[in-house]
Design a protein around this motif. Structure first.
Motif, PDB file in Angstrom:
ATOM      1  N   UNK A 224      14.717 -23.051  50.055  1.00  0.00           N
ATOM      2  CA  UNK A 224      14.662 -21.695  50.589  1.00  0.00           C
ATOM      3  C   UNK A 224      13.275 -21.180  50.882  1.00  0.00           C
ATOM      4  N   UNK A 225      12.260 -22.022  50.794  1.00  0.00           N
ATOM      5  CA  UNK A 225      10.901 -21.551  51.048  1.00  0.00           C
ATOM      6  C   UNK A 225      10.645 -21.468  52.545  1.00  0.00           C
ATOM      7  N   UNK A 226       9.751 -20.593  52.924  1.00  0.00           N
ATOM      8  CA  UNK A 226       9.379 -20.452  54.318  1.00  0.00           C
ATOM      9  C   UNK A 226       8.730 -21.732  54.818  1.00  0.00           C
ATOM     10  N   UNK A 227       8.888 -22.033  56.075  1.00  0.00           N
ATOM     11  CA  UNK A 227       8.309 -23.236  56.643  1.00  0.00           C
ATOM     12  C   UNK A 227       6.850 -23.039  56.997  1.00  0.00           C
ATOM     13  N   UNK A 228       6.281 -21.911  56.706  1.00  0.00           N
ATOM     14  CA  UNK A 228       4.878 -21.674  56.996  1.00  0.00           C
ATOM     15  C   UNK A 228       4.692 -20.840  58.239  1.00  0.00           C
ATOM     16  N   UNK A 229       3.564 -21.037  58.860  1.00  0.00           N
ATOM     17  CA  UNK A 229       3.151 -20.261  60.026  1.00  0.00           C
ATOM     18  C   UNK A 229       3.909 -20.735  61.266  1.00  0.00           C
ATOM     19  N   UNK A 230       4.743 -19.868  61.827  1.00  0.00           N
ATOM     20  CA  UNK A 230       5.578 -20.244  62.974  1.00  0.00           C
ATOM     21  C   UNK A 230       5.467 -19.210  64.089  1.00  0.00           C
ATOM     22  N   UNK A 231       5.773 -19.661  65.306  1.00  0.00           N
ATOM     23  CA  UNK A 231       5.795 -18.807  66.487  1.00  0.00           C
ATOM     24  C   UNK A 231       7.186 -18.196  66.609  1.00  0.00           C
TER      25      UNK A 231
END
Length: 159
Positions: A61-68
């Motif tokens: 469930x963690x965010x995948x990081x910096x995304x557009x």
């Protein structure tokens, strides 16, 4: 007619060329003219592994990081003072950059916590545009020509 308004003619030609370029570059030409609800239905149908339309998440469930991320807006919605019915797809960067933390960042954080640094305000890596879309040209409701530069992200990175 072009000889009557030479300055305006060049501006209008620039506007037309930019609009054609933007339409050719559009990833899905049919979706741009559909109502938002129908576009959402088509997008959900195209991705059956994501039936409820929830955001993309990585393991545990963690965010995948910096995304557009993209959103369909009216230029007026940008809050820059323009009154127009021109629409655009605004792309922005969002997410966490904790995974991109370097040894330098960890050392700064530790020194800040132990009060070994003069300033406690140590910057962290943040998700920001590293490239921008092409300029946006449009006519406002008063038929005044405008160009927005660096208005929408093209690629994102942790800075």
């Amino acid at each position: 007619m072009p000889e009557d308004y030479p300055d305006q003619f060049d501006d209008v030609m620039d506007f037309i060329q930019a609009t054609i370029k933007r339409l050719k570059r559009s990833p899905d030409k049919q979706m741009a003219v559909l109502p938002r609800r129908e576009r959402n239905r088509q997008a959900a149908a195209a991705h059956p592994e994501n039936p409820r339309g929830k955001g993309r998440r990585g393991p545990r469930g963690k965010n995948r990081g910096c995304v557009l991320t993209s959103i369909h807006l009216n230029v007026t919605d940008l809050g820059l003072g323009y009154e127009t019915k021109e629409e655009l797809i605004f792309r922005y960067c969002s997410g966490s950059c904790e995974a991109a933390e370097t040894m330098y960042d960890k050392i700064l954080k530790n020194l800040s916590r132990s009060r070994r640094l003069v300033s406690d305000k140590v910057g962290q890596a943040c998700c920001r545009p590293i490239a921008f879309d092409d300029d946006l040209s449009f006519l406002d409701d008063n038929l005044v020509y405008h160009i927005l530069r660096k208005h929408s992200a093209k690629r994102c990175g942790c800075i």
